[in-house]
Design an enzyme around this catalytic site. Structure first.
Site, PDB file in Angstrom:
ATOM      1  NE  ARG A  38      -4.296  -1.694   1.566  1.00 25.30           N
ATOM      2  CZ  ARG A  38      -5.294  -2.115   2.318  1.00 25.30           C
ATOM      3  NH1 ARG A  38      -5.326  -1.809   3.593  1.00 25.30           N
ATOM      4  NH2 ARG A  38      -6.276  -2.811   1.798  1.00 25.30           N
TER       5      ARG A  38
ATOM      6  CE1 TYR B 131      -2.007  -0.218  -8.041  1.00 29.62           C
ATOM      7  CE2 TYR B 131      -2.195  -1.832  -9.799  1.00 29.62           C
ATOM      8  CZ  TYR B 131      -1.519  -0.798  -9.195  1.00 29.62           C
ATOM      9  OH  TYR B 131      -0.368  -0.364  -9.762  1.00 29.62           O
ATOM     10  CD  GLU B 132      -1.718  -3.954  -3.524  1.00 28.23           C
ATOM     11  OE1 GLU B 132      -2.051  -4.467  -2.444  1.00 28.23           O
ATOM     12  OE2 GLU B 132      -1.111  -4.562  -4.416  1.00 28.23           O
ATOM     13  N   GLY B 133      -6.822  -2.177  -2.394  1.00 29.19           N
ATOM     14  CA  GLY B 133      -7.847  -1.539  -1.569  1.00 29.19           C
ATOM     15  C   GLY B 133      -8.142  -0.170  -2.138  1.00 29.19           C
TER      16      GLY B 133
END
Lengths: 249, 599
Positions: B295, B439-441
């Site tokens: 992140r 992406y990645e949350g």
């Protein structure tokens, strides 16, 4: 066989140089400095010779301000084994450099001295040749290929008419041209190792050389701005214009 | 044109000067990495980024990855660039020396990542995912797996992926269906389909090591029943070479808006052999080790694109001749003035610039905390660093990627019609930057993570290191008489006040009604990001003034520009904090007012 490679700290080749307002030289304040590109090629060639087993040690030398140490570290990070820094704040000229290099060569006894054919700041193209004369050893300048065989070195030279191949007895002096090789990127582990490689600090007096400049720079100025061209109607007019300018008969 | 030269002076500033007193430095482990050594590392990384990665950025976007007969190919030049990158040791820059890494601090790694992402964000995914995967393996896998996989992965000879998403579940991983059947020899047979797998397959490495989330047969429902497995594309032989093909196949690659040189794969696992990483049913925890590192790195993707967008826009604004300055011709010798003379063009350039400098500084602070979290001997420092990283991870991810996209968008605007056509390579920045917000949350999920998990955790302790630093700096700077510094300090105090009040509001309202916290989340994250950048700009200005007072020599121009840049931030960007505060204060009412049927 030991290889000695002199490297010079110069204005980075990507930087557009600006002339100082008073016309005394190029303004170097806040300007990126790097290793002279021809010297980088020389370092690369020396390392390749060592990797091929033709050389055993690569020693790099820089003559210039204390900050030239960074340039030597770059060479060490590329893979050179040790460095010698000869510190002077004088503007170094080819003859003084060649004399210092001669003294270092006397101490180090290298089989080859590989230099850049010229430095991109003053474009002298003299140091290698002067060094060869001072050492009384053969020279192969503007090399595009270097091959060591036993006690001789074969150098392919880029000359006006094409390529010339010379065979020199070692010890010899080689100066590099642009097409000799493409220098490598320093690897991360080698950058780390470079820090602990030996670097000897010297001064010109250690070698009994006086670096006081012999040349006086009278004036430095920007090249004249290019002026707009003209269009000619046909070949006849072109020829007429050229004749009028005195460049065609 | 895509123009890039790493902002090395600013990087050295954030690395050596800006946070010298943040309490996270002075780590014994990193004593050998002297400033001049780190500078040499940054300088060489810049060469690799601009000479190796940048030249294949635009061509890679045009060619894209291809998929044919189950085989994925990266664009021309990527394999050669990857080899140069890997052989130079750049892939293992921050990895543990135990596994062959260089062991450099994250504070340096994040700056190098910024260069890589600026010059070729598609490329960055391949080593980036590998680094994340090695982190998870190091943290949770058995010694046997570590020895079998880490050396090859750290060196970059094999790459890694993280396989989470399935067609019906992305954010809500509790729904996932991929199965893991235990085998008598202790391994598992993995069966299921995954989508959106970055670097899922390609021609850069001999083997691809997948970290796969799957459910063991009798697992509890939801996220508490998910386990993590290591599944190689090829089974490794004992001598480290690759052996038989595992039951892993690529069903296709995604056709994306941007990031086209990154192979995003659909992957089928058919009775593929895998090994458990960590404990059964604790896969989410193990995966989050990887996700947290990732992140912050995704935030850095936003920062990288921000910087190259800025540099590319500046280059164009200086040479594009159009119209005359509103205050009279500035270049009467030319047919028109370069567009950089116009206030509105300046607005765009300055905005990109403060976003880049602000994020670089804030990211560096966070990276130093990552280092202290991992390596400090002092339990008190370690705890403070852990709290700070927990708080800042969602902020860095969402803020940097939002601003990175905004900057890319402004670069297109600066180029006008020439930004909209492909030839100048500027619209690529906008397309490439867009995914990082997802992406990645998604950034919405980051904001929820901030207000829902990070604020209430440990009775609000995560906020302490950040709030203390800001209030101490405001207190220290308040009595200063210099006019600019006074104004900057006043601006930060006001924004910080808004942040404190908003925090209290969310804590009170959110306790009773979680939807109130959800309604405030995105604005609150931005508000915290603005205060974080404001803190960095005030601190930077303080240092710049001090350096100028003692005579900065060659650096005078840098420090003066830093103070002027900070001025733009305080005048033009930080006031947005007030708008965020008002939006947060209004609560969820108007957000939720419409009946679903009215949409």
């Amino acid at each position: 066989m030991k290889v000695l490679v002199p490297v010079k700290r110069v204005i980075d080749y990507n930087v557009k140089p600006r002339v100082k307002m008073d016309g005394t030289g190029v303004d170097l304040a806040n300007v990126k400095m790097s290793m002279n590109p021809f010297d980088e090629i020389a370092v690369e060639e020396a390392i390749r010779l060592r990797e091929k087993g033709a050389a055993t040690e690569v020693v790099v030398v820089s003559i210039g301000p204390a900050k030239a140490q960074e340039t030597l570290r770059t060479a060490l990070a590329m893979g050179a084994d040790r460095a010698i820094l000869v510190t002077t704040d004088d503007a170094v000229e080819p003859l003084a450099v060649a004399k210092i290099l001669k003294a270092i060569a006397d101490e180090e006894q290298p089989g080859l001295v590989i230099l850049g054919k010229q430095a991109i700041d003053d474009d002298s193209n003299q140091t290698g040749q002067m060094l060869a004369a001072l050492m009384g050893r053969p020279q192969g300048t503007f090399a595009s290929k270097v091959e060591v065989e036993g006690d001789s070195v074969t150098v392919t030279r880029e000359v006006d008419g094409g390529l010339e191949t010379v065979k020199l007895a070692i010890p010899a002096i080689v100066t590099t041209d642009l097409r000799l090789n493409e220098p490598r990127y320093a690897s991360l582990p080698n950058i780390m190792k470079a820090k602990s490689k030996p670097l000897a600090n010297k001064t010109p007096t250690d070698y009994g050389v006086d670096t006081t400049p012999r040349i006086e720079t009278v004036k430095v100025s920007e090249p004249p701005k290019r002026v707009a061209g003209i269009k000619v109607a046909d070949v006849d007019e072109l020829v007429a214009k050229l004749k009028a300018m005195g460049v065609a008969a | 044109m895509q123009v890039y030269d790493a902002p090395l002076r600013d990087m050295r500033f954030v690395l050596h000067e800006l946070f010298a007193d943040d309490g996270f430095g002075g780590l014994k482990k990193f004593e050998e990495f002297t400033p001049d050594l780190l500078d040499a590392v940054l300088e060489e990384a810049n060469k690799v980024a601009k000479d190796v990665l940048l030249p294949i950025n635009a061509p890679g976007d045009i060619e894209g990855c291809t998929y044919e007969n189950g085989v994925v190919r990266t664009p021309k030049g990527f394999k050669a660039a990857y080899d140069t990158f890997r052989e130079g040791g750049w892939a293992s820059l921050a990895s543990d020396p135990e596994w062959g890494g260089q062991g450099l601090p994250e504070s340096v790694n994040k700056l190098v990542e910024e260069m890589i992402c600026a010059t070729n964000v598609s490329f960055s995914l391949y080593p980036g995912l590998t680094h994340g995967a090695t982190t998870a393996i190091e943290g949770h896998a058995s010694d046997e797996l570590k020895h079998a996989y880490l050396p090859k992965m750290v060196s970059g000879e094999w790459s890694g992926t993280m396989c989470l998403t399935e067609s019906h579940c992305g954010t809500d991983l509790g729904l996932l269906r991929t199965k893991a059947d235990p085998q008598p020899d202790g391994s598992f047979k993995i069966t299921g389909s995954k989508i959106f797998i970055s670097a899922g397959d390609h021609d850069l490495t001999d083997n691809v090591i997948h970290l796969v989330l799957a459910r063991i047969a009798d697992a509890p429902a939801g996220v508490k029943g998910i386990s993590l497995f290591l599944v190689p594309k090829f089974m490794p032989n004992d001598d480290g070479s690759v052996g038989a093909r595992n039951g892993v196949s690529v069903a296709g690659i995604e056709h994306k808006m941007g990031l086209k040189a990154s192979a995003t794969c659909q992957i089928n696992f058919d009775d593929a052999t895998g090994w458990l990483v960590g404990q059964p049913h604790k896969g989410m925890a193990a995966m989050f080790t990887m996700m947290n590192t990732e992140r912050v790195s995704v935030g850095v993707q936003g920062l990288g694109i921000n910087e190259i967008a800025y540099q590319s826009a500046v280059a164009y604004a200086k040479e594009r001749l159009q119209g005359r300055s509103l205050s009279g011709a500035k270049r009467p010798d030319l047919a028109a003035d370069p567009i950089i003379v116009h206030p509105d063009v300046r607005r765009m350039l300055m905005t990109m610039r403060v976003y880049a400098e602000g994020c670089r500084a804030l990211g560096q602070w966070c990276a130093r905390a990552l280092d202290a979290e991992k390596h400090s001997d002092d339990p008190e420092v370690k705890q403070r660093a852990t709290d700070f990283v927990a708080l800042m991870t969602p902020v860095v991810k969402a803020l940097f990627t939002d601003l990175g996209f905004d900057a890319a968008n402004l670069a297109v605007q600066t180029y006008g019609g020439h930004g909209y056509i492909r030839e100048h390579g500027v619209e690529q920045f906008a397309r490439d930057a867009r995914i990082a917000m997802i992406y990645e949350g998604t950034n919405g999920v980051q904001a929820l993570d901030l207000v829902g998990r990070k604020l209430p955790a440990n009775m609000g302790r995560n906020l302490r290191p950040f709030f203390h630093a800001v209030s101490n700096l405001c207190e220290e700077m308040a009595p200063k008489q210099d006019k600019a510094l006074k104004a900057y300090t006043g601006g930060l105090q006001q924004a910080f006040g808004a942040l404190q009040l908003s925090t209290a509001t969310i804590a009170q309202k959110g306790m009773k009604d979680p939807e109130e916290a959800g309604a405030a989340a995105t604005d609150y994250l931005r508000l915290m990001g603005l205060v974080g950048m404001g803190y960095c700009f005030l601190k930077a200005s303080k240092i710049a003034y001090a350096k100028l007072a003692e005579g900065a020599g060659d650096d005078e121009g840098f420090y003066k520009a830093k103070i002027a840049t900070a001025g733009f931030f305080f005048d033009r960007i930080l006031p947005q904090a007030t708008a965020m505060f008002l939006a947060i204060k209004s609560g969820k009412r108007s957000l939720m007012a419409l009946d679903e049927a009215a949409f």
